[in-house]
Enzyme design. Structure first.
Site, PDB file in Angstrom:
ATOM      1  N   ALA A   1      -4.765   3.625  -7.615  1.00  0.00           N
ATOM      2  CA  ALA A   1      -4.624   3.122  -5.501  1.00  0.00           C
ATOM      3  C   ALA A   1      -3.249   2.462  -6.383  1.00  0.00           C
ATOM      4  O   ALA A   1      -2.718   1.676  -5.767  1.00  0.00           O
ATOM      5  CB  ALA A   1      -4.976   2.203  -4.722  1.00  0.00           C
ATOM      6  N   ALA A   2      -2.034   3.378  -7.180  1.00  0.00           N
ATOM      7  CA  ALA A   2      -1.092   2.860  -7.948  1.00  0.00           C
ATOM      8  C   ALA A   2       0.169   2.405  -7.308  1.00  0.00           C
ATOM      9  O   ALA A   2       1.272   2.103  -7.582  1.00  0.00           O
ATOM     10  CB  ALA A   2      -0.966   3.906  -9.206  1.00  0.00           C
TER      11      ALA A   2
ATOM     12  N   CYS B   1      -5.641  -7.242  -0.408  1.00  0.00           N
ATOM     13  CA  CYS B   1      -4.525  -8.099  -0.413  1.00  0.00           C
ATOM     14  C   CYS B   1      -4.761  -8.407   1.552  1.00  0.00           C
ATOM     15  O   CYS B   1      -3.938  -9.064   2.105  1.00  0.00           O
ATOM     16  CB  CYS B   1      -3.252  -7.856  -0.238  1.00  0.00           C
ATOM     17  SG  CYS B   1      -2.667  -6.638   0.377  1.00  0.00           S
TER      18      CYS B   1
END
Ligand code: SAM
Length: 478
Positions: free
Chosen positions: A114-115, A237
């Protein structure tokens, strides 16, 4: 009880109070503080000490990332020409801990699932050393490919493949082909509330549950891509246990061949909370949580997992290595038909290379797709049938009678690699980045335009007039 930021969703506050007890006040108070800013050195171009010397703002080292720095409030590193030269990546400091946990070393095959926009990809590329091993940077969301491509272009690595696929398709295609896999999972972004109002507007308990469901499915597929004894980092996050401890607990329970590898303690890191999963798995304390009330950063959860299974017979990718076919779905070459990539050299490229470069690029890795010329990574896997955006370093485009080198090539070179350089004077830098023509005496032809020794792009000089090849889409952004 301390005042909390009025914009925090009430059910979020209630959940976090229930989870954190006495620490909740400090946690919620952190949302009223300024977000932490940081940047990470591009060690493919310079070392952190040098960056600290030349940066026009104060840089304070980040304890958990040897190449990372905190930046002072008000600094605008994105506006500085050193950013256009790819000397650093602007990154929230706690995010820098994720790749540090992945144990990336030169020569490994690494997959970033998931760049976009490329924060962790650029960090991996630097640790791989620029031209050793392989980095596949995947992003499923087509609209996020462009910023990923631009960030990687500035970075100057030569061994990165960009794909635009679902994790499931990659797992079917490659099998367990990677030494390291990063799943920086899409999440509810509770750690982004200070920086990104959209994250807090989108938040709800149902959203957290939806993210958790998706993460479980993606993690399952991600694990299929990890080689025996390989490592997988799962990160988010966000603070929600459903997206963190509970994901890892449920994964470990259904994958007995996998183990959690403890992440070493570091400045301000907290252990993950086994009691936040049901049933509580004591080993979960090996994962880490970065909390905004305990360190200067927005917050992350990081778990390191090892595939302890023994090696299978052969990976899917190794099973059908040729013919070499790539379907390019490039931001520049939309929907090209399937093409066979042959090892026939492109005359235009070789004429350019001979007249302009002093350091040859390995000819066995030069490949063409249509009129585009690429330098493939030395250790490339079979990409047949995948949606490939870039298969390595894009060198440029062959046009009738000439070769036009790419911006990506400029940013992957040094002044020593080319015959002609143009050294920008201070007053010319902004003009070059705006796309203006420059006047500088010197030999005719392609020249690498440099700032303090680092390339910014190409110029083509004819009788002292330098035509500007800084990409139109980037002009005026600095
Ligand atoms: N790693 C990136 C960085 O450091 O710059 C940030 C990645 S962001 C946290 C999560 C990414 O996951 C987004 O780019 C998003 O498009 C992608 N994504 C969303 N749904 C996905 C899915 N089902 N499978 C894989 N990736 C997904």
């Amino acid at each position: 009880m301390t005042t909390t930021a009025a914009w925090l969703p009430a059910p979020f506050v209630a959940r976090m109070r229930a989870l954190l007890g006495a620490e909740a006040d400090a946690f919620l108070a952190a949302y009223a503080q300024q977000p932490s800013g940081g940047l990470r050195t591009n060690t493919l171009k310079l070392d952190p000490a040098r960056l600290q010397q030349i940066a026009p703002f104060e840089l304070e080292p980040v304890p958990w990332c040897p190449v990372g720095f905190f930046i002072p409030p008000g600094a605008r590193p994105g506006k500085h020409p050193y950013h256009a030269a790819g000397l650093y990546y602007i990154q929230e400091p706690s995010a820098m801990a994720v790749v540090e946990a992945l144990d990336v070393r030169p020569g490994l095959r690494v997959l970033d699932l998931a760049a976009a926009p490329g924060g962790k990809t650029t960090q991996i590329a630097a640790l791989l050393g620029g031209d050793r091993g392989l980095l596949v940077a995947n992003e499923v969301e087509s609209s996020r490919i462009k910023p990923l491509g631009e960030n990687l272009e500035r970075w100057g690595a030569r061994n990165v493949v960009i794909t635009n696929e679902s994790v499931e398709r990659l797992a079917e295609h490659f099998g367990p082909a990677f030494d390291r896999v990063l799943l920086d999972a899409p999440c509810s972004g509770e750690g982004m509330f200070r920086k990104n109002p959209a994250a807090r507007d989108e938040w709800s308990v149902e959203h957290v549950q939806g993210c958790a469901l998706r993460q479980g499915l993606v993690l399952e597929q991600a694990a299929r891509l990890v080689a025996p004894d390989g490592l997988l980092v799962y990160s988010t996050c966000t603070f929600a246990p459903e997206e963190n401890e509970q994901q890892i607990a449920s994964f470990l329970q259904s994958h007995p061949a996998w183990e959690l590898v403890p992440i070493p303690a570091n400045h301000g890191f907290a252990r993950a909370r086994p009691e936040w999963s049901v049933p509580p798995l004591p080993e979960l304390a090996g994962a880490v949580r970065l909390w905004p009330q305990r360190l200067q950063g927005e917050g992350h959860f990081i778990a390191l997992l090892r595939n302890s299974a023994s090696a299978p017979a052969a990976s899917a990718a190794a099973a059908h290595p040729s013919p070499y076919r790539i379907r390019i779905k490039s931001e520049r070459t939309q929907s090209l038909p399937r093409q066979t990539v042959t090892p026939i050299p492109v005359d235009a490229w070789y004429v350019f290379a001979q007249t302009c470069l002093t350091t040859p690029l390995p000819s066995d890795r030069i490949k063409t797709v249509g009129e585009h010329v690429y330098l493939h990574p030395a250790d490339l896997l079979d990409l047949s049938g995948l949606r490939v955006v870039r298969a390595g370093l894009w060198l440029g485009t062959s046009k009738p009678g000439r070769f036009e080198p790419s911006h990506a090539l400029a940013l992957a070179l040094t002044g020593d690699d080319v015959r002609n350089i143009i050294v920008l004077q201070a007053a010319e830098v902004e003009r070059y980045l705006r796309g203006e023509t420059l006047n500088q005496p010197g030999p005719d032809g392609w020249a690498l335009v440099t700032l303090d020794g680092w390339p910014l792009g190409w110029g083509r000089r004819v009788k002292g007039t330098v035509k500007n090849f800084y990409p139109k889409g980037l002009r005026g952004k600095h």
